[in-house]
Motif scaffolding. Structure first.
Motif, PDB file in Angstrom:
ATOM      1  N   ARG A  89       0.830  -1.222   0.000  1.00 48.65           N
ATOM      2  CA  ARG A  89       0.000   0.000   0.000  1.00 48.65           C
ATOM      3  C   ARG A  89       0.855   1.259   0.000  1.00 48.65           C
ATOM      4  NH1 ARG A  89      -5.762  -1.000   2.146  1.00 48.65           N
ATOM      5  NH2 ARG A  89      -5.919  -3.174   1.608  1.00 48.65           N
ATOM      6  N   VAL A  90       2.099   1.158   0.518  1.00 45.37           N
ATOM      7  CA  VAL A  90       2.969   2.345   0.569  1.00 45.37           C
ATOM      8  C   VAL A  90       3.481   2.667  -0.837  1.00 45.37           C
ATOM      9  CG1 VAL A  90       5.057   3.353   1.617  1.00 45.37           C
ATOM     10  CG2 VAL A  90       3.627   1.751   2.919  1.00 45.37           C
ATOM     11  N   THR A  91       4.034   1.652  -1.499  1.00 44.53           N
ATOM     12  CA  THR A  91       4.578   1.912  -2.845  1.00 44.53           C
ATOM     13  C   THR A  91       3.484   1.844  -3.914  1.00 44.53           C
ATOM     14  OG1 THR A  91       5.091  -0.422  -3.146  1.00 44.53           O
ATOM     15  CG2 THR A  91       6.866   0.953  -2.255  1.00 44.53           C
TER      16      THR A  91
END
Ligand code: SAM
Length: 286
Positions: A89-91
């Protein structure tokens, strides 16, 4: 496998008519999709998709949440590959990490799951030689054995059900499943006097103790009957494999690729059965 192919075909037909209905009614469109076009696209999706949890909860069965991930779907399967694949979800990327080292220039494989060759053939259209996840199911043979209309038989089947040992009786090349051994130990229990007699109840408790691990076997005689039955079923099934191999070798109505897959399946089934017979022989000699 025939049963699985039947339900696979049924699922396909259902999907095809849903899509046709959707195109016609919901979209009010004139687009027509032919059976073969839909088959091609259905197989593309089903051999290349991943299960994907939606970000927002939507009113849909999770097992139906499939997605196509470009690039990921180029990768082929091998059973001994250790890897993980998940959406970061971060990248905001779907990331595949391999724990298996690869040299430059080598084909990088991923792992579609612990699938045996029947499952691989059914879902993806290929088989892998020496697949360690191959197994043979003896459910049919076991339940045929328990077909007698006798009071104690149905009680035994109830006991299997109650204890969570009803069905899924597998043979692997290096192992006879505990489920099969447990079911057979119960089958070969001989009722003493009548079913509800104290002696019979004592035998059943003994059998239950082999499940909990308190005892390894019910009795020496019972164990011999169990292994003799497995040995004779293996010998019977080897004959069936030979018959099928002969049939497969003499046919010219099956495309050569499919023929190779079929030969591999029957040969590997035969190998599993032969290994189990050797396993039983070795344990007798110990
Ligand atoms: C997700 S795709 C993999 C990419 C595919 N090989 C391609 O060229 O686009 C899955 C399909 O690849 C093939 N495949 C994957 N692993 C394989 C293997 N170990 N041996 C043979 N075919 C394989 C099968 O046709 C399967 O249905």
């Amino acid at each position: 496998m025939k049963e699985d192919v039947k339900s696979q075909k049924l699922k396909f037909e259902k999907d095809f008519s849903s899509v046709c209905r959707f195109l016609k009614k919901q979209l009010n469109s004139d687009i027509n999709i032919t059976y073969n076009e839909f088959l091609w696209s259905w197989l593309c999706v089903n051999t290349r998709c991943i299960y994907f949890e939606p970000f927002k909860s939507i009113n849909c069965d999770v097992s139906e949440n499939i997605a196509i991930a470009p690039m990921l779907d180029f990768l082929n399967h091998n059973f001994d590959v250790k890897m993980k694949g998940e959406f970061n979800r971060v990248t905001q990327c779907y990331e595949i990490t391999t724990f298996t080292p690869w040299k430059k220039g080598q084909q990088v494989f991923i792992n579609y799951g612990p699938h045996d060759n029947f499952k691989l053939l059914l879902d993806y259209g290929f088989t892998i030689p020496n697949n360690p996840f191959n197994y043979i199911l003896l459910d049919d043979e076991f339940f045929k054995l328990n077909n007698e209309v006798e009071n104690f038989v149905s009680k035994k089947l109830n006991l299997l059900m109650k204890n969570g040992f009803y069905g899924d009786y597998a043979l692997h090349a290096s192992q006879i499943s505990f489920r099969l051994l447990t079911a057979l130990r119960l089958h070969f229990l001989r009722p003493i006097n009548d079913i509800s007699s104290q002696e019979t109840q004592h035998l059943i408790t003994k059998w239950q103790n082999t499940i909990s691990g308190k005892y390894e076997i019910v009795s020496y005689e019972n164990e011999i009957e169990v292994y003799e039955w497995i040995d004779s079923v293996c010998k019977e099934l080897i004959k069936k494999c030979d018959l099928m191999l002969e049939k497969v070798n003499n046919t010219n109505s099956i495309p050569s690729g499919s023929l190779e897959n079929l030969k591999l399946l029957w040969n590997e089934s035969k190998n599993i059965l032969t290994s189990v017979i050797i396993l039983i022989q070795d344990s007798k000699n110990m």
